[in-house]
Design a protein around this motif. Structure first.
Motif, PDB file in Angstrom:
ATOM      1  N   GLN A  44      97.505 -19.698  15.182  1.00 55.74           N
ATOM      2  CA  GLN A  44      96.199 -19.074  15.076  1.00 55.74           C
ATOM      3  C   GLN A  44      96.358 -17.580  14.869  1.00 55.74           C
ATOM      4  OE1 GLN A  44      93.389 -20.696  14.996  1.00 55.74           O
ATOM      5  NE2 GLN A  44      91.988 -18.954  14.970  1.00 55.74           N
ATOM      6  N   ILE A  45      95.792 -17.081  13.807  1.00 53.99           N
ATOM      7  CA  ILE A  45      95.862 -15.656  13.506  1.00 53.99           C
ATOM      8  C   ILE A  45      94.702 -14.955  14.177  1.00 53.99           C
ATOM      9  CG2 ILE A  45      95.743 -13.944  11.684  1.00 53.99           C
ATOM     10  CD1 ILE A  45      97.023 -16.015   9.823  1.00 53.99           C
ATOM     11  N   GLN A  46      95.012 -13.894  14.896  1.00 46.06           N
ATOM     12  CA  GLN A  46      93.974 -13.069  15.517  1.00 46.06           C
ATOM     13  C   GLN A  46      94.067 -11.652  15.000  1.00 46.06           C
ATOM     14  OE1 GLN A  46      94.658 -13.669  19.757  1.00 46.06           O
ATOM     15  NE2 GLN A  46      93.019 -15.176  19.801  1.00 46.06           N
ATOM     16  N   LEU A  47      92.910 -11.062  14.762  1.00 41.65           N
ATOM     17  CA  LEU A  47      92.809  -9.681  14.317  1.00 41.65           C
ATOM     18  C   LEU A  47      92.011  -8.906  15.356  1.00 41.65           C
ATOM     19  CD1 LEU A  47      91.842 -10.337  10.572  1.00 41.65           C
ATOM     20  CD2 LEU A  47      94.123  -9.921  11.507  1.00 41.65           C
ATOM     21  N   VAL A  48      92.547  -7.787  15.778  1.00 43.76           N
ATOM     22  CA  VAL A  48      91.884  -6.984  16.805  1.00 43.76           C
ATOM     23  C   VAL A  48      91.688  -5.571  16.284  1.00 43.76           C
ATOM     24  CG1 VAL A  48      91.989  -6.100  19.154  1.00 43.76           C
ATOM     25  CG2 VAL A  48      92.917  -8.371  18.635  1.00 43.76           C
ATOM     26  N   GLU A  49      90.414  -5.171  16.180  1.00 42.67           N
ATOM     27  CA  GLU A  49      90.082  -3.823  15.734  1.00 42.67           C
ATOM     28  C   GLU A  49      89.987  -2.874  16.916  1.00 42.67           C
ATOM     29  OE1 GLU A  49      87.322  -6.625  13.239  1.00 42.67           O
ATOM     30  OE2 GLU A  49      87.957  -6.398  15.339  1.00 42.67           O
ATOM     31  N   SER A  50      90.244  -1.619  16.639  1.00 45.29           N
ATOM     32  CA  SER A  50      90.062  -0.567  17.638  1.00 45.29           C
ATOM     33  C   SER A  50      89.826   0.746  16.905  1.00 45.29           C
ATOM     34  CB  SER A  50      91.291  -0.455  18.555  1.00 45.29           C
ATOM     35  OG  SER A  50      92.443  -0.119  17.810  1.00 45.29           O
ATOM     36  N   GLY A  51      89.375   1.732  17.665  1.00 45.83           N
ATOM     37  CA  GLY A  51      89.199   3.060  17.094  1.00 45.83           C
ATOM     38  C   GLY A  51      87.773   3.459  16.794  1.00 45.83           C
ATOM     39  N   GLY A  52      86.849   2.539  16.988  1.00 46.40           N
ATOM     40  CA  GLY A  52      85.462   2.895  16.750  1.00 46.40           C
ATOM     41  C   GLY A  52      84.948   3.871  17.802  1.00 46.40           C
ATOM     42  N   ALA A  58      97.230  -7.396  13.699  1.00 45.71           N
ATOM     43  CA  ALA A  58      97.315  -8.841  13.534  1.00 45.71           C
ATOM     44  C   ALA A  58      98.290  -9.415  14.555  1.00 45.71           C
ATOM     45  CB  ALA A  58      97.782  -9.187  12.125  1.00 45.71           C
ATOM     46  N   SER A  59      97.983 -10.612  15.032  1.00 47.59           N
ATOM     47  CA  SER A  59      98.804 -11.224  16.075  1.00 47.59           C
ATOM     48  C   SER A  59     100.117 -11.777  15.542  1.00 47.59           C
ATOM     49  CB  SER A  59      98.016 -12.346  16.756  1.00 47.59           C
ATOM     50  OG  SER A  59      97.641 -13.344  15.808  1.00 47.59           O
ATOM     51  N   THR A  79      77.059   4.390   9.766  1.00 43.43           N
ATOM     52  CA  THR A  79      76.867   3.699  11.041  1.00 43.43           C
ATOM     53  C   THR A  79      76.761   2.194  10.823  1.00 43.43           C
ATOM     54  OG1 THR A  79      75.774   5.595  12.077  1.00 43.43           O
ATOM     55  CG2 THR A  79      75.314   3.411  13.009  1.00 43.43           C
ATOM     56  N   ALA A  80      77.637   1.453  11.496  1.00 44.70           N
ATOM     57  CA  ALA A  80      77.667  -0.001  11.337  1.00 44.70           C
ATOM     58  C   ALA A  80      78.710  -0.588  12.271  1.00 44.70           C
ATOM     59  CB  ALA A  80      78.003  -0.383   9.889  1.00 44.70           C
ATOM     60  N   LEU A  81      78.718  -1.904  12.327  1.00 45.58           N
ATOM     61  CA  LEU A  81      79.799  -2.619  12.995  1.00 45.58           C
ATOM     62  C   LEU A  81      80.862  -2.879  11.936  1.00 45.58           C
ATOM     63  CD1 LEU A  81      80.640  -3.901  15.699  1.00 45.58           C
ATOM     64  CD2 LEU A  81      79.521  -5.999  14.943  1.00 45.58           C
ATOM     65  N   TYR A  82      82.071  -2.398  12.168  1.00 41.74           N
ATOM     66  CA  TYR A  82      83.142  -2.514  11.197  1.00 41.74           C
ATOM     67  C   TYR A  82      84.064  -3.676  11.567  1.00 41.74           C
ATOM     68  CZ  TYR A  82      81.885   1.804   8.845  1.00 41.74           C
ATOM     69  OH  TYR A  82      81.237   2.762   8.113  1.00 41.74           O
ATOM     70  N   TYR A  83      84.337  -4.502  10.576  1.00 44.51           N
ATOM     71  CA  TYR A  83      85.183  -5.665  10.765  1.00 44.51           C
ATOM     72  C   TYR A  83      86.448  -5.567   9.927  1.00 44.51           C
ATOM     73  CZ  TYR A  83      80.946  -7.966  12.576  1.00 44.51           C
ATOM     74  OH  TYR A  83      79.825  -8.296  13.288  1.00 44.51           O
ATOM     75  N   CYS A  84      87.525  -6.061  10.486  1.00 42.04           N
ATOM     76  CA  CYS A  84      88.760  -6.242   9.766  1.00 42.04           C
ATOM     77  C   CYS A  84      88.853  -7.714   9.381  1.00 42.04           C
ATOM     78  CB  CYS A  84      89.939  -5.850  10.661  1.00 42.04           C
ATOM     79  SG  CYS A  84      91.557  -6.251  10.021  1.00 42.04           S
ATOM     80  N   ALA A  85      89.408  -7.996   8.200  1.00 42.79           N
ATOM     81  CA  ALA A  85      89.525  -9.374   7.753  1.00 42.79           C
ATOM     82  C   ALA A  85      90.808  -9.568   6.965  1.00 42.79           C
ATOM     83  CB  ALA A  85      88.322  -9.758   6.898  1.00 42.79           C
ATOM     84  N   ALA A  86      91.291 -10.805   6.975  1.00 38.15           N
ATOM     85  CA  ALA A  86      92.508 -11.140   6.242  1.00 38.15           C
ATOM     86  C   ALA A  86      92.250 -12.322   5.323  1.00 38.15           C
ATOM     87  CB  ALA A  86      93.645 -11.473   7.207  1.00 38.15           C
ATOM     88  N   SER A  87      92.752 -12.228   4.129  1.00 36.49           N
ATOM     89  CA  SER A  87      92.676 -13.326   3.162  1.00 36.49           C
ATOM     90  C   SER A  87      94.114 -13.788   2.903  1.00 36.49           C
ATOM     91  CB  SER A  87      92.048 -12.836   1.853  1.00 36.49           C
ATOM     92  OG  SER A  87      92.087 -13.853   0.872  1.00 36.49           O
ATOM     93  N   ILE A  88      94.410 -15.014   3.420  1.00 37.48           N
ATOM     94  CA  ILE A  88      95.772 -15.524   3.330  1.00 37.48           C
ATOM     95  C   ILE A  88      95.734 -16.979   2.903  1.00 37.48           C
ATOM     96  CG2 ILE A  88      97.897 -15.961   4.614  1.00 37.48           C
ATOM     97  CD1 ILE A  88      96.939 -13.888   6.627  1.00 37.48           C
ATOM     98  N   PRO A  89      96.454 -17.420   1.876  1.00 38.76           N
ATOM     99  CA  PRO A  89      97.172 -16.559   0.951  1.00 38.76           C
ATOM    100  C   PRO A  89      96.214 -15.935  -0.047  1.00 38.76           C
ATOM    101  CG  PRO A  89      97.364 -18.825   0.262  1.00 38.76           C
ATOM    102  CD  PRO A  89      96.576 -18.834   1.545  1.00 38.76           C
ATOM    103  N   ASN A  98      89.419 -15.380   5.176  1.00 41.01           N
ATOM    104  CA  ASN A  98      89.376 -16.528   6.079  1.00 41.01           C
ATOM    105  C   ASN A  98      89.703 -16.212   7.539  1.00 41.01           C
ATOM    106  OD1 ASN A  98      91.954 -15.996   5.115  1.00 41.01           O
ATOM    107  ND2 ASN A  98      92.474 -18.098   4.637  1.00 41.01           N
ATOM    108  N   TYR A  99      90.039 -14.972   7.848  1.00 41.15           N
ATOM    109  CA  TYR A  99      90.256 -14.570   9.231  1.00 41.15           C
ATOM    110  C   TYR A  99      89.522 -13.257   9.473  1.00 41.15           C
ATOM    111  CZ  TYR A  99      93.921 -18.075   9.152  1.00 41.15           C
ATOM    112  OH  TYR A  99      94.605 -19.250   9.018  1.00 41.15           O
ATOM    113  N   TRP A 100      88.851 -13.174  10.623  1.00 41.55           N
ATOM    114  CA  TRP A 100      88.023 -12.015  10.930  1.00 41.55           C
ATOM    115  C   TRP A 100      88.266 -11.544  12.352  1.00 41.55           C
ATOM    116  CZ3 TRP A 100      84.608  -9.708   7.501  1.00 41.55           C
ATOM    117  CH2 TRP A 100      84.419 -10.380   6.294  1.00 41.55           C
ATOM    118  N   GLY A 101      88.160 -10.233  12.527  1.00 44.21           N
ATOM    119  CA  GLY A 101      88.175  -9.674  13.862  1.00 44.21           C
ATOM    120  C   GLY A 101      86.778  -9.681  14.451  1.00 44.21           C
ATOM    121  N   GLN A 102      86.673  -9.176  15.667  1.00 45.91           N
ATOM    122  CA  GLN A 102      85.395  -9.187  16.379  1.00 45.91           C
ATOM    123  C   GLN A 102      84.523  -7.977  16.029  1.00 45.91           C
ATOM    124  OE1 GLN A 102      84.225 -11.733  18.437  1.00 45.91           O
ATOM    125  NE2 GLN A 102      85.963 -12.707  17.417  1.00 45.91           N
ATOM    126  N   GLY A 103      85.112  -6.973  15.452  1.00 41.83           N
ATOM    127  CA  GLY A 103      84.348  -5.806  15.037  1.00 41.83           C
ATOM    128  C   GLY A 103      84.448  -4.654  16.020  1.00 41.83           C
TER     129      GLY A 103
END
Length: 125
Positions: free
Chosen positions: A1-9, A24-25, A91-101, A113-118
């Protein structure tokens, strides 16, 4: 399971800067596209920037060109979004996402196909 964790907002005044991180995990061995998206209240999610692993190519929305920079650190499995000259409309909720492959850089949410929580970014005037 791929997890993406955003930070820095956070909250900044107009003209300020923030640097978002997306960790990315796992390490990605397949070609992939990493994207940053944002969604403001009452608006659709929109692509902000993206970077492709194959050739390092980047994409920026017209609204952020010249102000935002996307970069990656392969050793840390992390993608960054440096945001300068911030405006209230950022101003917004920013999301990180991964498209693999991925065989090209992704510019639409449906390609990912993979998204962080924002992470929330608030810019005051």
């Amino acid at each position: 399971q791929i997890q993406l964790v955003e930070s820095g907002g956070g909250s900044v005044q107009a003209g300020g800067s923030l640097n978002l991180s997306c960790a990315a995990s796992v390490r990605f061995y397949s070609s992939h596209s990493m994207g940053w998206f944002r969604q403001a209240p009452g608006k659709e999610r929109e692509a902000v920037a993206a970077i492709y692993s194959g050739d390092g190519g980047t994409y920026y929305a017209d609204s952020v060109k010249g102000r935002f920079t996307v970069a990656r650190d392969k050793d840390k499995n992390t993608v960054y979004l440096q945001m300068n000259s911030l405006k209230p409309e950022d101003t917004a909720l920013y999301y990180c996402a991964a498209s693999i492959p991925a065989f090209t850089i992704g510019t639409m949410a449906s390609e990912y196909n993979y998204w962080g929580q924002g992470t929330q970014v608030t810019v005051s005037s």
